[in-house]
Enzyme design. Structure first.
Site, PDB file in Angstrom:
ATOM      1  N   THR A  95       0.854  -1.204   0.000  1.00  9.21           N
ATOM      2  CA  THR A  95       0.000   0.000   0.000  1.00  9.21           C
ATOM      3  C   THR A  95       0.884   1.246   0.000  1.00  9.21           C
ATOM      4  O   THR A  95       2.002   1.215   0.528  1.00  9.21           O
ATOM      5  CB  THR A  95      -0.893   0.068   1.265  1.00  9.21           C
ATOM      6  OG1 THR A  95      -0.063  -0.054   2.427  1.00  9.21           O
ATOM      7  CG2 THR A  95      -1.959  -1.001   1.278  1.00  9.21           C
ATOM      8  N   TYR A 156      -4.521   1.604  -4.770  1.00 10.21           N
ATOM      9  CA  TYR A 156      -4.704   0.218  -4.296  1.00 10.21           C
ATOM     10  C   TYR A 156      -6.053  -0.349  -4.767  1.00 10.21           C
ATOM     11  O   TYR A 156      -6.131  -1.493  -5.236  1.00 10.21           O
ATOM     12  CB  TYR A 156      -4.615   0.235  -2.777  1.00 10.21           C
ATOM     13  CG  TYR A 156      -4.618  -1.096  -2.081  1.00 10.21           C
ATOM     14  CD1 TYR A 156      -3.446  -1.845  -1.934  1.00 10.21           C
ATOM     15  CD2 TYR A 156      -5.785  -1.603  -1.505  1.00 10.21           C
ATOM     16  CE1 TYR A 156      -3.443  -3.045  -1.247  1.00 10.21           C
ATOM     17  CE2 TYR A 156      -5.793  -2.805  -0.813  1.00 10.21           C
ATOM     18  CZ  TYR A 156      -4.620  -3.519  -0.689  1.00 10.21           C
ATOM     19  OH  TYR A 156      -4.626  -4.719  -0.006  1.00 10.21           O
ATOM     20  N   ILE A 189      -7.526  -7.370   7.973  1.00 10.80           N
ATOM     21  CA  ILE A 189      -6.969  -8.533   8.665  1.00 10.80           C
ATOM     22  C   ILE A 189      -5.801  -8.053   9.530  1.00 10.80           C
ATOM     23  O   ILE A 189      -5.058  -7.153   9.124  1.00 10.80           O
ATOM     24  CB  ILE A 189      -6.466  -9.586   7.632  1.00 10.80           C
ATOM     25  CG1 ILE A 189      -7.541  -9.882   6.573  1.00 10.80           C
ATOM     26  CG2 ILE A 189      -6.014 -10.867   8.336  1.00 10.80           C
ATOM     27  CD1 ILE A 189      -8.852 -10.430   7.068  1.00 10.80           C
TER      28      ILE A 189
HETATM   29  N1  CAA Z   1     -14.472   9.392   4.051  1.00 15.28           N
HETATM   30  C1  CAA Z   1     -14.630  10.718   3.867  1.00 15.28           C
HETATM   31  N2  CAA Z   1     -13.784  11.634   4.353  1.00 15.28           N
HETATM   32  C2  CAA Z   1     -12.752  11.199   5.070  1.00 15.28           C
HETATM   33  C3  CAA Z   1     -12.519   9.819   5.310  1.00 15.28           C
HETATM   34  C4  CAA Z   1     -13.444   8.917   4.780  1.00 15.28           C
HETATM   35  N3  CAA Z   1     -13.307   7.594   4.973  1.00 15.28           N
HETATM   36  N4  CAA Z   1     -11.398   9.695   6.036  1.00 15.28           N
HETATM   37  C5  CAA Z   1     -10.921  10.934   6.241  1.00 15.28           C
HETATM   38  N5  CAA Z   1     -11.758  11.842   5.674  1.00 15.28           N
HETATM   39  C6  CAA Z   1     -11.624  13.290   5.684  1.00 15.28           C
HETATM   40  C7  CAA Z   1     -11.238  13.764   7.072  1.00 15.28           C
HETATM   41  O1  CAA Z   1     -12.403  13.938   7.863  1.00 15.28           O
HETATM   42  C8  CAA Z   1     -10.548  15.084   6.769  1.00 15.28           C
HETATM   43  O2  CAA Z   1     -11.502  16.086   6.483  1.00 15.28           O
HETATM   44  P1  CAA Z   1     -11.205  17.614   6.853  1.00 15.28           P
HETATM   45  O3  CAA Z   1      -9.931  17.966   6.110  1.00 15.28           O
HETATM   46  O4  CAA Z   1     -12.420  18.294   6.354  1.00 15.28           O
HETATM   47  O5  CAA Z   1     -11.036  17.622   8.342  1.00 15.28           O
HETATM   48  C9  CAA Z   1      -9.839  14.799   5.448  1.00 15.28           C
HETATM   49  O6  CAA Z   1     -10.526  13.677   4.857  1.00 15.28           O
HETATM   50  C10 CAA Z   1      -8.381  14.450   5.651  1.00 15.28           C
HETATM   51  O7  CAA Z   1      -8.313  13.282   6.462  1.00 15.28           O
HETATM   52  P2  CAA Z   1      -6.954  12.779   7.024  1.00 15.28           P
HETATM   53  O8  CAA Z   1      -6.412  13.748   8.015  1.00 15.28           O
HETATM   54  O9  CAA Z   1      -7.122  11.366   7.502  1.00 15.28           O
HETATM   55  O10 CAA Z   1      -6.029  12.839   5.709  1.00 15.28           O
HETATM   56  P3  CAA Z   1      -4.584  12.396   5.510  1.00 15.28           P
HETATM   57  O11 CAA Z   1      -4.228  12.858   4.145  1.00 15.28           O
HETATM   58  O12 CAA Z   1      -3.684  12.746   6.635  1.00 15.28           O
HETATM   59  O13 CAA Z   1      -4.673  10.782   5.574  1.00 15.28           O
HETATM   60  C11 CAA Z   1      -5.094   8.641   4.782  1.00 15.28           C
HETATM   61  C12 CAA Z   1      -5.252  10.112   4.535  1.00 15.28           C
HETATM   62  C13 CAA Z   1      -3.615   8.274   5.019  1.00 15.28           C
HETATM   63  C14 CAA Z   1      -5.544   7.914   3.521  1.00 15.28           C
HETATM   64  C15 CAA Z   1      -5.904   8.213   6.000  1.00 15.28           C
HETATM   65  O14 CAA Z   1      -7.220   8.703   5.871  1.00 15.28           O
HETATM   66  C16 CAA Z   1      -5.980   6.697   6.126  1.00 15.28           C
HETATM   67  O15 CAA Z   1      -5.047   6.053   6.573  1.00 15.28           O
HETATM   68  N6  CAA Z   1      -7.116   6.085   5.781  1.00 15.28           N
HETATM   69  C17 CAA Z   1      -7.306   4.639   5.828  1.00 15.28           C
HETATM   70  C18 CAA Z   1      -6.883   4.027   4.523  1.00 15.28           C
HETATM   71  C19 CAA Z   1      -7.085   2.527   4.583  1.00 15.28           C
HETATM   72  O16 CAA Z   1      -8.130   2.036   5.014  1.00 15.28           O
HETATM   73  N7  CAA Z   1      -6.086   1.767   4.145  1.00 15.28           N
HETATM   74  C20 CAA Z   1      -6.171   0.348   4.180  1.00 15.28           C
HETATM   75  C21 CAA Z   1      -4.783  -0.193   4.385  1.00 15.28           C
HETATM   76  S1  CAA Z   1      -4.805  -1.940   4.745  1.00 15.28           S
HETATM   77  C22 CAA Z   1      -5.170  -2.621   3.299  1.00 15.28           C
HETATM   78  O17 CAA Z   1      -5.196  -2.017   2.280  1.00 15.28           O
HETATM   79  C23 CAA Z   1      -5.458  -4.096   3.328  1.00 15.28           C
HETATM   80  C24 CAA Z   1      -6.771  -4.352   2.750  1.00 15.28           C
HETATM   81  O18 CAA Z   1      -6.824  -4.881   1.640  1.00 15.28           O
HETATM   82  C25 CAA Z   1      -7.992  -4.039   3.482  1.00 15.28           C
END
Ligand code: CAA
Length: 249
Positions: A95, A156, A189
């Site tokens: 990722t 991804y 997971i």
């Molecule tokens: N939906 C809508 N808005 C969202 C959101 C969501 N799910 N998540 C965050 N936001 C919004 C926040 O509320 C924030 O809004 P404001 O600026 O208005 O306050 C804005 O988006 C920025 O959020 P972040 O501070 O979280 O942004 P960032 O750029 O620092 O981080 C990110 C972004 C790194 C992608 C982080 O949100 C993150 O880690 N998300 C999870 C990603 C994820 O699930 N990855 C899976 C990895 S494991 C995998 O991939 C295995 C698998 O197959 C499942």
């Protein structure tokens, strides 16, 4: 009859380890492909740890993003074991999460290359051997985030969704020759990959999973072994979800 050979890319990783162990339990000779930036000692230590737990697993170095490296890896495995690969689990993946508006080309390219181009490199090397034998299993590990999309994962989600398109097309081409091709799509997971997500975001995600928890690598290993089984020959072109109800289709 000699045992069938299963090759698991990313075999020494979080999901890979459980997949390898489940396939050993099912009676396969198992090879764990590893890259680890060329840290062979790390893979050797992993192999020793598996051995202490009673699991005899071969290890094989290869970079799934590089066609030549894959070719050398598969040739070395087939020479050592004296037979071609019967089961390929395309599990290696990475990722590089970030919102698309801030995403670099490198973040996009690294994920597409490691997660999707790898399907081409590895499967291309083993498919003809399976067709010649009239038996084979290709099992591609995708993700719930291919099925539903995920904030922060345009790269991804695109790569993992591409995997299932590949599965469906190849499944049609090889179905009459005893080769099945399937996708397994895990949810969240408990692995290092998921541990990298900030804790508050992990908590939010957990609250949206009907089963109320992240899955275990062992649960994925069991499903992969089921698909690999001799008796699973009528399952092909499927996308098998295993996500605690996070996405229902
Ligand atoms: N939906 C809508 N808005 C969202 C959101 C969501 N799910 N998540 C965050 N936001 C919004 C926040 O509320 C924030 O809004 P404001 O600026 O208005 O306050 C804005 O988006 C920025 O959020 P972040 O501070 O979280 O942004 P960032 O750029 O620092 O981080 C990110 C972004 C790194 C992608 C982080 O949100 C993150 O880690 N998300 C999870 C990603 C994820 O699930 N990855 C899976 C990895 S494991 C995998 O991939 C295995 C698998 O197959 C499942």
């Amino acid at each position: 009859m000699s045992k069938k050979i299963a090759f698991v890319t990313g075999g020494t990783g979080g999901l890979g380890t459980s997949i390898c162990r489940s396939l050993v339990d099912e009676g396969f000779t198992v090879v764990a492909g590893y890259y680890s930036g060329g840290k062979h000692e790390k893979a050797q230590a992993w192999q020793e740890a598996q051995r202490k737990d009673g699991y005899e697993i071969e290890i094989a170095y290869g970079d799934v993003t590089d066609a030549d490296s894959c070719a050398k890896c598969v040739a070395a495995v087939e020479e050592k074991l004296g037979a071609s690969i019967d089961v390929l689990v395309n599990n290696a993946g990475i990722t590089r999460d970030g919102q698309f508006k801030k995403m670099s080309w490198e973040q996009w390219d690294e994920v597409l290359t490691a997660n999707l181009d790898s399907m081409f490199h590895m499967t291309r090397l083993v498919i003809n051997g399976m067709l010649d034998k009239g038996w084979g299993r290709v099992i591609n590990i995708s993700s719930v985030n291919a099925q539903k999309g995920q904030f922060g994962q345009c790269n991804y989600s695109a790569a993992k969704a591409g995997i299932h398109g590949f599965t469906k097309a190849l499944a049609q081409e090889v179905a009459r020759k005893g080769v099945t091709v399937n996708t397994v799509s895990p949810g969240y997971i408990k692995t290092e990959m998921v541990a990298k997500i900030a804790q508050d975001i992990q908590d939010k995600i957990t609250s949206t999973i009907p089963v109320g928890r992240f899955g275990t690598p062992e649960e994925i290993g069991r499903l992969v072994a089921f698909v690999a089984d001799e008796e699973s020959s009528y399952i092909t072109g499927a996308d098998l979800s295993i996500n605690g109800g996070l996405h229902m289709s």
